[in-house]
Design a protein around this motif. Structure first.
Motif, PDB file in Angstrom:
ATOM      1  N   ILE A 134       9.586  -3.491  21.097  1.00  0.00           N
ATOM      2  CA  ILE A 134       8.645  -4.707  21.538  1.00  0.00           C
ATOM      3  C   ILE A 134       8.252  -5.420  20.571  1.00  0.00           C
ATOM      4  CG2 ILE A 134       5.832  -4.963  21.630  1.00  0.00           C
ATOM      5  CD1 ILE A 134       6.114  -1.772  22.592  1.00  0.00           C
ATOM      6  N   PRO A 135       8.525  -6.914  20.625  1.00  0.00           N
ATOM      7  CA  PRO A 135       8.662  -8.061  19.696  1.00  0.00           C
ATOM      8  C   PRO A 135       7.382  -8.238  19.012  1.00  0.00           C
ATOM      9  CG  PRO A 135       8.675  -8.902  22.386  1.00  0.00           C
ATOM     10  CD  PRO A 135       8.995  -7.384  22.478  1.00  0.00           C
ATOM     11  N   GLN A 136       7.408  -8.664  17.723  1.00  0.00           N
ATOM     12  CA  GLN A 136       6.566  -8.415  16.821  1.00  0.00           C
ATOM     13  C   GLN A 136       6.445  -9.582  15.716  1.00  0.00           C
ATOM     14  OE1 GLN A 136       5.119  -4.424  16.270  1.00  0.00           O
ATOM     15  NE2 GLN A 136       7.091  -4.027  16.209  1.00  0.00           N
ATOM     16  N   VAL A 137       6.156 -10.345  14.855  1.00  0.00           N
ATOM     17  CA  VAL A 137       6.334 -11.213  13.799  1.00  0.00           C
ATOM     18  C   VAL A 137       7.238 -10.051  13.006  1.00  0.00           C
ATOM     19  CG1 VAL A 137       4.077 -12.584  14.052  1.00  0.00           C
ATOM     20  CG2 VAL A 137       3.668 -10.637  12.991  1.00  0.00           C
ATOM     21  N   ALA A 138       7.580 -11.417  11.925  1.00  0.00           N
ATOM     22  CA  ALA A 138       8.334 -10.494  10.796  1.00  0.00           C
ATOM     23  C   ALA A 138       6.776  -9.906   9.654  1.00  0.00           C
ATOM     24  CB  ALA A 138       9.518 -11.520  10.226  1.00  0.00           C
ATOM     25  N   TRP A 139       7.160  -9.124   8.749  1.00  0.00           N
ATOM     26  CA  TRP A 139       6.172  -8.359   8.509  1.00  0.00           C
ATOM     27  C   TRP A 139       6.799  -7.756   6.437  1.00  0.00           C
ATOM     28  CZ3 TRP A 139       6.131  -3.123   7.675  1.00  0.00           C
ATOM     29  CH2 TRP A 139       7.464  -2.462   8.434  1.00  0.00           C
ATOM     30  N   GLN A 140       6.020  -7.221   5.987  1.00  0.00           N
ATOM     31  CA  GLN A 140       6.374  -6.437   5.275  1.00  0.00           C
ATOM     32  C   GLN A 140       5.227  -6.009   4.190  1.00  0.00           C
ATOM     33  OE1 GLN A 140       9.452  -6.437   3.287  1.00  0.00           O
ATOM     34  NE2 GLN A 140      10.553  -7.588   4.233  1.00  0.00           N
ATOM     35  N   LEU A 141       5.540  -4.687   3.788  1.00  0.00           N
ATOM     36  CA  LEU A 141       4.399  -3.927   3.761  1.00  0.00           C
ATOM     37  C   LEU A 141       4.377  -4.110   1.983  1.00  0.00           C
ATOM     38  CD1 LEU A 141       3.046  -0.614   3.130  1.00  0.00           C
ATOM     39  CD2 LEU A 141       5.367  -0.151   3.351  1.00  0.00           C
ATOM     40  N   VAL A 142       3.124  -3.602   1.730  1.00  0.00           N
ATOM     41  CA  VAL A 142       2.772  -4.119  -0.200  1.00  0.00           C
ATOM     42  C   VAL A 142       2.380  -3.075  -0.876  1.00  0.00           C
ATOM     43  CG1 VAL A 142       2.535  -5.169  -2.039  1.00  0.00           C
ATOM     44  CG2 VAL A 142       3.558  -6.520   0.348  1.00  0.00           C
ATOM     45  N   VAL A 143       2.571  -1.669  -1.437  1.00  0.00           N
ATOM     46  CA  VAL A 143       1.749  -1.233  -2.032  1.00  0.00           C
ATOM     47  C   VAL A 143       0.764  -1.589  -3.526  1.00  0.00           C
ATOM     48  CG1 VAL A 143       1.186   1.137  -2.394  1.00  0.00           C
ATOM     49  CG2 VAL A 143       3.390   0.548  -0.639  1.00  0.00           C
ATOM     50  N   ARG A 144      -0.261  -1.112  -3.286  1.00  0.00           N
ATOM     51  CA  ARG A 144      -1.336  -1.655  -4.539  1.00  0.00           C
ATOM     52  C   ARG A 144      -0.437  -1.395  -5.995  1.00  0.00           C
ATOM     53  NH1 ARG A 144      -5.949   1.667  -4.466  1.00  0.00           N
ATOM     54  NH2 ARG A 144      -7.261  -0.406  -3.090  1.00  0.00           N
ATOM     55  N   ARG A 145       0.005  -0.675  -5.390  1.00  0.00           N
ATOM     56  CA  ARG A 145       1.152  -0.224  -6.370  1.00  0.00           C
ATOM     57  C   ARG A 145       1.639  -1.254  -7.148  1.00  0.00           C
ATOM     58  NH1 ARG A 145       0.906   4.032 -11.386  1.00  0.00           N
ATOM     59  NH2 ARG A 145       3.009   3.394 -11.883  1.00  0.00           N
ATOM     60  N   ASP A 146       2.678  -1.652  -6.384  1.00  0.00           N
ATOM     61  CA  ASP A 146       3.590  -2.980  -6.663  1.00  0.00           C
ATOM     62  C   ASP A 146       3.253  -4.220  -6.413  1.00  0.00           C
ATOM     63  OD1 ASP A 146       5.320  -0.478  -5.822  1.00  0.00           O
ATOM     64  OD2 ASP A 146       5.495  -1.597  -3.359  1.00  0.00           O
ATOM     65  N   TRP A 147       1.674  -4.472  -6.213  1.00  0.00           N
ATOM     66  CA  TRP A 147       1.328  -5.481  -6.418  1.00  0.00           C
ATOM     67  C   TRP A 147       0.975  -5.343  -7.596  1.00  0.00           C
ATOM     68  CZ3 TRP A 147       0.969 -10.049  -6.572  1.00  0.00           C
ATOM     69  CH2 TRP A 147       0.149 -11.070  -6.781  1.00  0.00           C
ATOM     70  N   GLN A 148       0.220  -4.664  -8.940  1.00  0.00           N
ATOM     71  CA  GLN A 148       0.286  -4.599  -9.529  1.00  0.00           C
ATOM     72  C   GLN A 148       1.049  -4.525 -10.994  1.00  0.00           C
ATOM     73  OE1 GLN A 148      -1.789  -0.500  -9.240  1.00  0.00           O
ATOM     74  NE2 GLN A 148      -4.071  -1.441  -9.002  1.00  0.00           N
ATOM     75  N   ALA A 149       2.699  -3.288 -10.529  1.00  0.00           N
ATOM     76  CA  ALA A 149       3.623  -3.358 -11.334  1.00  0.00           C
ATOM     77  C   ALA A 149       4.187  -4.508 -11.591  1.00  0.00           C
ATOM     78  CB  ALA A 149       4.625  -1.858 -11.601  1.00  0.00           C
TER      79      ALA A 149
END
Ligand code: ADP
Ligand code: MG
Ligand code: MG
Length: 339
Positions: A134-149
């Motif tokens: 099913i067509p969707q926009v491009a996206w990325q997952l970010v987890v809080r720990r990644d953002w902190q580290a």
């Protein structure tokens, strides 16, 4: 014999008030010759309120504190034929209450644990829908720990999606915590806001142009039907919380003025998504239609959409010839159906 229905409303999410409004509509629409309906309001603290306090909350639109722990009252829900969990957002639409009712062995309106949990989570939804083609926009997952580290790696990843982009908590609704980020300088603030509300955040590329927003209702269990397609129009940068809930800021157009093949595609993709996500009973499936490019992208699936008499979902089925009262009756029948 009349069916005994427990109508759950309110709940712990930011959509507590919206749920109370929907519940008032459902309560007055379920035919009294067929159903015996008991409303129970769940407070923002997660307590199930006794009858008098429930009544007061429904009348005033505000729940007092107090009440029982969820589990105590769930056990006494045994006397009901079905539950209508008219709850939006986390702790209501996300599989938690559905799990409780499954444990208690009581049939209920709407999707089960799996469909509810996956559809509430914007990342899991995207993953499942991607594998269903099913067509969707491009996206990325970010987890809080990644953002902190590793904040620089996250900024880089956002840069690859390009600006403007959307930053969203994975598990909320009503546009709460969502930012449209126009420039790299504004990314940190948007991520901090989203991470104050959720451990997981989704970064989404914006559609190539400001999209038209079209929605379709699905009704049924394993042989679901799709309603006509509706469109939301509003005068704002995007469909944010204020635009959603300020009277007169948005208008509904049913049927949406779309080329017939686009409307048909909306319905086909929505039915495919409903099946892929293992939804049941009802869902409102929301799309972006980029007129300039002809692209149709699935945005999200709401397993317990707004349900006042003037909400999109009931209006879509009204346009299909099913009035509000017949619609809620049908939903209870679907809850009682053997799948
Ligand atoms: P919610 O579950 O809170 O309704 P949505 O994902 O539907 O969150 O996003 C809310 C609104 O933000 C959408 O209705 C739309 O106006 C805008 N929006 C969200 N994502 C995008 C996107 N990728 N491109 C363009 N507009 C978007
Ligand atoms: Mg949503
Ligand atoms: Mg939405």
């Amino acid at each position: 014999m009349k069916k005994r229905i427990l109508l759950l409303a309110g709940g712990q999410s930011g959509e507590h008030e919206v749920s109370l409004m929907s519940a008032r509509s459902v309560l007055s629409a379920l035919p009294r010759d067929q159903f015996d309906v008991t409303p129970v309001v769940i407070s923002k603290q997660g307590r199930w309120l006794p009858p008098t306090e429930t009544q007061r909350a429904l009348e005033t639109g505000e729940a007092p504190t107090g009440g029982d722990l969820v589990l105590h009252r769930a056990a006494s829900a045994e006397g009901y034929d079905a539950v209508f969990p008219l709850l939006h957002g986390p702790m209501g639409e996300d599989g938690t209450v559905q799990g409780l009712l499954t444990l208690a062995g009581i049939p209920f309106v709407g999707s089960g644990v799996l469909g509810s949990a996956v559809s509430m989570d914007k990342i899991m939804t995207k993953q499942v829908l991607a594998s269903a083609g099913i067509p969707q926009v491009a996206w990325q997952l970010v987890v809080r720990r990644d953002w902190q580290a590793q904040p620089d790696a996250v900024r880089e990843c956002a840069g690859q999606l390009g600006y403007p982009l959307f930053v969203k908590p994975a598990n909320l609704g009503s546009s709460v915590g969502i930012s449209k980020v126009a420039r790299a300088e504004d990314l940190d603030g948007a991520l901090n806001l989203a991470f104050s509300l959720d451990r997981r955040v989704i970064l989404e590329a914006m559609t190539a142009h400001k999209p038209r927003e079209v929605e379709v209702g699905i009704l049924g269990n394993d042989a679901p039907i799709a309603s006509p397609v509706g469109e939301l129009r509003f005068d704002a940068d995007f469909y944010d919380y204020e635009t959603k809930y300020t009277e007169g800021r948005a208008s509904m157009h049913i049927p949406a003025p779309l080329p017939p093949e686009v409307a048909e595609q909306v319905r086909t993709l929505a039915l495919r998504a409903f099946r892929a996500l293992d939804c049941a009973g009802l869902a409102r499936v929301d799309f972006f239609y980029v007129e300039e490019t002809g692209e149709l992208l699935l945005n999200e699936v709401n397993t317990m959409p707004g349900f006042t008499t003037t909400s999109m979902y009931p209006k879509l089925f009204e346009a299909a010839g099913l009035n509000y009262s017949a619609l809620v009756t049908r939903l209870v029948e679907l809850a009682l159906e053997d799948r």
